[in-house]
Each structure stands twice: as structure tokens, then as C-alpha cells.
Design an enzyme around this catalytic site. Sequence first.
Site, short mmCIF file in Angstrom:
data_model
loop_
_atom_site.label_atom_id
_atom_site.label_comp_id
_atom_site.label_asym_id
_atom_site.label_seq_id
_atom_site.Cartn_x
_atom_site.Cartn_y
_atom_site.Cartn_z
CB ALA A 13 -0.93 -0.01 1.21
N GLY A 87 5.63 -5.98 -9.89
CA GLY A 87 6.47 -4.91 -10.43
C GLY A 87 7.60 -4.56 -9.49
CB THR A 88 8.61 -5.98 -6.23
OG1 THR A 88 7.31 -5.73 -5.69
CG2 THR A 88 9.67 -5.71 -5.17
CB ALA A 111 7.22 -5.68 -16.03
CG ASN A 113 9.32 1.04 -16.59
OD1 ASN A 113 8.19 1.30 -17.00
ND2 ASN A 113 10.18 1.98 -16.23
CG HIS A 144 14.31 6.14 -10.28
ND1 HIS A 144 15.20 5.64 -11.18
CD2 HIS A 144 13.07 5.70 -10.66
CE1 HIS A 144 14.55 4.91 -12.08
NE2 HIS A 144 13.26 4.93 -11.79
CG HIS A 145 11.41 8.41 -5.91
ND1 HIS A 145 11.54 7.56 -4.84
CD2 HIS A 145 10.81 7.69 -6.90
CE1 HIS A 145 11.01 6.38 -5.15
NE2 HIS A 145 10.57 6.43 -6.40
CE LYS A 148 14.53 2.39 -8.68
NZ LYS A 148 13.46 1.42 -8.42
N GLY A 154 15.71 -1.21 -11.73
CA GLY A 154 15.39 -2.42 -12.49
C GLY A 154 15.29 -2.13 -13.97
CB THR A 155 13.88 0.75 -15.84
OG1 THR A 155 12.64 0.56 -15.18
CG2 THR A 155 13.65 1.15 -17.28
P1 NAD Z 1 6.77 2.15 -1.32
O1 NAD Z 1 7.92 2.12 -0.39
O2 NAD Z 1 5.96 3.40 -1.44
O3 NAD Z 1 5.74 0.97 -0.92
C1 NAD Z 1 6.16 -0.34 -0.63
C2 NAD Z 1 5.05 -1.06 0.14
O4 NAD Z 1 5.43 -2.44 0.34
C3 NAD Z 1 4.77 -0.50 1.52
O5 NAD Z 1 3.36 -0.49 1.73
C4 NAD Z 1 5.43 -1.53 2.47
O6 NAD Z 1 4.80 -1.60 3.73
C5 NAD Z 1 5.22 -2.81 1.69
N1 NAD Z 1 6.17 -3.89 2.02
C6 NAD Z 1 7.51 -3.77 2.14
N2 NAD Z 1 8.04 -4.98 2.42
C7 NAD Z 1 7.01 -5.87 2.47
C8 NAD Z 1 6.93 -7.26 2.71
N3 NAD Z 1 8.03 -7.99 2.95
N4 NAD Z 1 5.70 -7.84 2.68
C9 NAD Z 1 4.60 -7.12 2.41
N5 NAD Z 1 4.62 -5.78 2.17
C10 NAD Z 1 5.82 -5.17 2.21
O7 NAD Z 1 7.33 1.70 -2.73
P2 NAD Z 1 6.70 1.96 -4.19
O8 NAD Z 1 7.17 3.26 -4.73
O9 NAD Z 1 5.23 1.66 -4.13
O10 NAD Z 1 7.47 0.84 -5.03
C11 NAD Z 1 7.31 -0.54 -4.72
C12 NAD Z 1 8.19 -1.36 -5.65
O11 NAD Z 1 7.76 -1.17 -7.00
C13 NAD Z 1 9.67 -0.97 -5.64
O12 NAD Z 1 10.42 -2.15 -5.80
C14 NAD Z 1 9.82 -0.08 -6.87
O13 NAD Z 1 11.13 -0.06 -7.39
C15 NAD Z 1 8.88 -0.78 -7.80
N6 NAD Z 1 8.35 0.02 -8.91
C16 NAD Z 1 8.12 -0.65 -10.06
C17 NAD Z 1 7.53 -0.02 -11.13
C18 NAD Z 1 7.24 -0.82 -12.38
O14 NAD Z 1 6.72 -0.25 -13.37
N7 NAD Z 1 7.52 -2.12 -12.38
C19 NAD Z 1 7.19 1.33 -11.05
C20 NAD Z 1 7.42 2.02 -9.85
C21 NAD Z 1 7.99 1.33 -8.78
#
Ligand code: NAD
Length: 242
Positions: A13, A87-88, A111, A113, A144-145, A148, A154-155
Amino acid sequence: MTGDRPRLAVHGAGRMGRLVAEHAADFGFDLVGIVSRHHPGDTGEDWAPGLDALATAPSVLIDFTLPAGAAAAARWCAREGIPLVSGTTGLDETQRTALELASHRVPVLHASNFSPGVNLALALLREAGAWLGSTDRITLTEIHHVHKQDAPSGTALAMADALAPHAVDIESRREGEVIGDHRVRFHWPGETLTIDHHAQDRSIFARGALACARWLVGRPHGFYGPGDALRRGLASGPSDTL
Ligand code: NAD
């Protein structure tokens, strides 16, 4: 809620998980839960404190957490028979293996991205690789911000992979609230060529993930990438093409 709409649960979330939940209905999903360890506040009515606490089984789970969360989601999806879109980024080998093992039982799509533009750039870079000589110089800058957690992004790693076996010099910068910029530059004597992607709105990733989730429901088990789901512009106009 209607009985035949696919059900979606969101794992995480944070910035991304909330956006996925916000756009879910645009893609025809019934949102059955947002799973996070801490109560997300404003999106609280759909909150579940863990995957096992979901009251209704989803048709598909979208995961945007941290690497340990993605691996846990993969194990849970395999056990429960639920398709997974993740997307993680920043997965290590063990965490990636967890997704691959799950794909022996359920469809899994990962993915780095989900933006249509970046996925087009990846296709262009694969093509570019065939034109290059072994001494051509390639640089990649990603910004990135500051929140991160992984670097290079990853991209950036996916872009370098698309250009393999050519070497890519990657520079990672963390600045303010930048959503995601990637610039690949080819340097030759007397000229340069740049492929530049600038994400203006984080919802492109959420909508791409939702398009992939719609595409994944009903597929056989296996490990998928975003190409097929994003190729025809589904992430920008879901309703008539899904
Ligand atoms: P964020 O830090 O805002 O949110 C991460 C969420 O994951 C938080 O709610 C946290 O409590 C939860 N979390 C962390 N560890 C956990 C676990 N072990 N079990 C369950 N929940 C857990 O991060 P974000 O900006 O939402 O980004 C999340 C991921 O997505 C990052 O890896 C980021 O690099 C990636 N991302 C991917 C894309 C894409 O297009 N694939 C785009 C943006 C971000």
C-alpha cells in the site's frame, strides 16, 4: 460487485499499490483487498493485514512491495493457485527463483517497468544491439526519487540486458521526487544517438500493471513479460480492447 468481473487484490500500500487500487475499476476489476502490514489510512476499508487474511480469493494479485514481499507473494500465489503480476524491483537470485518456481504452478508476470514507452524503448534497444560493434560506447543515466531503495534501477538493468553483450556504463542518480528518467546514449566519433524516457506520472506504471493483470487472468501457468499485454496500447485505453 458483479459475479463475473475479475477480482483483484493488491500487495503493498505504498506509492504504487495505492495507485493500482485507485485505477482498478477502470480495468474492470472488483477490488477485494489491499494487503499491507500497516493500516494504509485512507484506503482502509479494503485493508487486509496479510495475504492469508483476505476475505475473498482474488482472480489475480498485483504486487508492488519490496523484494522479500514479492517472494512471499509468489509462494502464496503458488499455494493458492492465484496468478501473480509483480512490479517489485531489486530482486536477488533467490527472490527471482521464488517467482520462477511459482510460475510452474500459476501464471506469473514480472516487469521492472510497466510503462508502454519504456517497453517500446526496450524493443528498440534490442534492435540497436544488432547494429553495434564491440568498441562502440554506450552510457545510461537513470534518475529517481530519493526514496528508491535499489540502484541501478530495475529498468536500467533491463535496458543493459537488452543491449547485451555490449557493455553499458550506468550512472544512477537520486534526486528529489523524480518519478523515473532513463537516458541511453550511443557515442560514435562525430555523432551521438539518445533514447530518452521521462515518466511524468506514476499512474502509467499502475495502469500498465492493471493491463497486464487483465491479460494474465485465464492464461496457463508460466513466466511472462509485459510485452504482449502492453504492445497494443492497452495501458492507455483499456475498455474496448480488453
Ligand atoms: P513504497 O515504499 O511506497 O511501498 C512499498 C510497500 O510495500 C509499503 O506499503 C510496504 O509496507 C510494503 N512492504 C515492504 N516490504 C514488504 C513485505 N516484505 N511484505 C509485504 N509488504 C511489504 O514503494 P513503491 O514506490 O510503491 O514501489 C514498490 C516497488 O515497485 C519498488 O520495488 C519499486 O522499485 C517498484 N516500482 C516498479 C515499477 C514498475 O513499473 N515495475 C514502477 C514504480 C515502482
